[in-house]
Design an enzyme around this catalytic site. Structure first.
Site: not given
Length: 150
Positions: A51, A53, A81, A84
């Site tokens: 992801h 992040e 999410c 993260c």
């Protein structure tokens, strides 16, 4: 300044969009300087943890030669999410600036808020809605195009 740095995160998200990744971008800033930038690469790399992040945090740790990212702000186009949000907590990021919230999977205020849990030894300040329409529109356009392809 938040508008400017969110603009950089939106540019990262656009890079993801172009290659068929969910268009989420992240930029980590410390003392007014960009430390790292990233965008989603989960489909490209076939890795669930890639992801924006997480990738921005990993790059920042390498660039700063340490895992404690105190005195820093993470700008992300879409609400993080749970995975993260956990990485944000674990890296001790002081501030999170979000473009648009994610009512289906957000862990920073939409579905749950892991960053403001007093049970943890670190809390992260959250600012939401910075350049919200731009961030949300990227996602809407991406998923609209994806549905058309199917």
């Amino acid at each position: 300044m938040d508008e400017y740095f969110m603009g950089l995160a939106i540019e990262e998200a656009k890079k993801a969009y172009v290659i068929g990744e969910v268009p989420i971008g992240a930029v980590l800033v410390r003392n007014g300087e960009v430390v790292s930038k990233a965008y989603n690469l989960r489909e490209t790399e076939k890795n669930a943890t890639y992801h924006a992040e997480i990738l921005a945090i990993e790059k920042a740790c390498r660039n700063l030669r340490g895992w404690r990212l105190t005195s820093s702000t993470l700008y992300v186009t879409i609400e993080p999410c749970p995975m993260c949000a956990g990485a944000i907590l674990q890296s001790r990021i002081d501030r999170l600036v979000i473009g648009a919230m994610d009512p289906k999977a957000g862990a920073c205020g939409s579905v749950v808020n892991l960053l403001d849990n007093q049970a943890f030894n670190h809390q992260t300040e959250i600012v939401a809605g910075v350049r919200e329409e731009e961030a949300a529109q990227l996602m809407k356009n991406f998923f609209r195009e994806l549905r058309k392809k199917k």
